[in-house]
Design an enzyme around this catalytic site. Sequence first.
Site, PDB file in Angstrom:
ATOM      1  CG  HIS A  21      -2.090   1.082   1.108  1.00 61.05           C
ATOM      2  ND1 HIS A  21      -3.164   1.226   0.161  1.00 61.05           N
ATOM      3  CD2 HIS A  21      -1.781   1.929   2.419  1.00 61.05           C
ATOM      4  CE1 HIS A  21      -3.502   1.630   0.623  1.00 61.05           C
ATOM      5  NE2 HIS A  21      -3.202   2.797   1.108  1.00 61.05           N
ATOM      6  CG  HIS A  67     -10.245   3.995   2.213  1.00 57.64           C
ATOM      7  ND1 HIS A  67     -10.553   4.125   3.513  1.00 57.64           N
ATOM      8  CD2 HIS A  67      -8.922   4.006   1.811  1.00 57.64           C
ATOM      9  CE1 HIS A  67      -9.352   4.769   4.105  1.00 57.64           C
ATOM     10  NE2 HIS A  67      -8.903   4.359   3.722  1.00 57.64           N
TER      11      HIS A  67
END
Length: 421
Positions: A21, A67
């Site tokens: 990430h 997300h």
Amino acid sequence: MLGRTPTLTELGVFSALWSEHCSYKHSKPVLKRFPTAGRHVIQGPGENAGVLRLPGGWAVAFKIESHNHPSAVEPYQGAATGVGGILRDVFTMGARPVAVLNSLRFGPLDHPRNRYLFAGVVRGVGDYGNCVGVPTLGGEVGFAPGYTGNPLVNAMCVGLLRESDLIRAAAHGVGNVLLSVGARTGRDGIHGASFASEELSEKSEARRPQVQVGDPFTEKLLLEASLELITSGLIVAIQDMGAAGLTSSSAEMAARGGVGVEIDTGLVPTREVGMTPYEILLSESQERMLVVAEPHRLADIQAVCAKWELNATPIGRVTDDGIYRVQHDGLTVAAIPGQRLVDDCPIYEPEARESDAARSRRTAVPPLLPNPDLQSALELLLDTPGVASKRWVYEQFDSTVQASTVLGPGGDGGVFRVPGT
């Protein structure tokens, strides 16, 4: 890199910053193939948002972010904090957010879990943008079996700024102070970046505490305070404490500026008693900024923040030794070469192969139906969620706040008016 056994805090720092990430260790070789330069590109990849030049001294900032994992576990907060994160990435460039958009994917709606995720995500996206006061001008929603229990939640923000107000997140000026601005730090979202890099499974529901909790009303205050600090010239740099929290914001700002930083986690305002330096560094509590400023500007900065009912707390300083150093209660709990911490994450290029099943599906020809009933087929097609009206979705979004919307959701794209043009 260290020449010794790392501390627990250092292991936490590496696990967060070297997660997929934060580091893009698998996707970076692919992303580098995109063109990123051009005559009107003011800022390309590597900053909080991209910026393009407009006529008349204006510029436009863009940011899109997924997300997905947080929304799969806690759809409302996962989607809401996704919107909050991209808003902060845009206004830390000195741009005022003027539009939010989204691209969403879910499994078929005859599945109860998919309906729960769909409703929660749409409500989270709408509530956060509506409360902050940024119009949602457009988006798209799709449905397919492959997204069952694993939605895609992409949020985008567009912001306007005067080109002269552009600010970048690079720490510089040895002796300059680091300030934590905005909300206090809690235990929510710890290791959220690492969680976002993992594969979802039946055990993912237990990761719910790693989903951040948003407060859009504090975000509005933080937006106005940040823009005032930027346009008044009171600060050197500013960055959102997003994925990996204080760890990523401080390490990335130091690396961009080619300097070191020293942070005292004991000075960071916290919501809970007894938080460890590991927790403070890796918390992803929302609505927080890290600011770099000259020491003599501290009182003026705190006055601006107090005007917006926010605290600005000194928590560290810029150093000239290039070390990412963290102290707590007088003890050094982390000391890592800062540039290598950000730049030396291993990059992987695994073999990519198309499966036989995928090739078979791509080459297959659907059978022709004899004498099809075209009217019934059209009615059936128009009734499918992927084709049917999305009015239920976009009516939950305020598309006219700020009074600059020319064309809102429901068409091929949203249009807003640039002031003074």
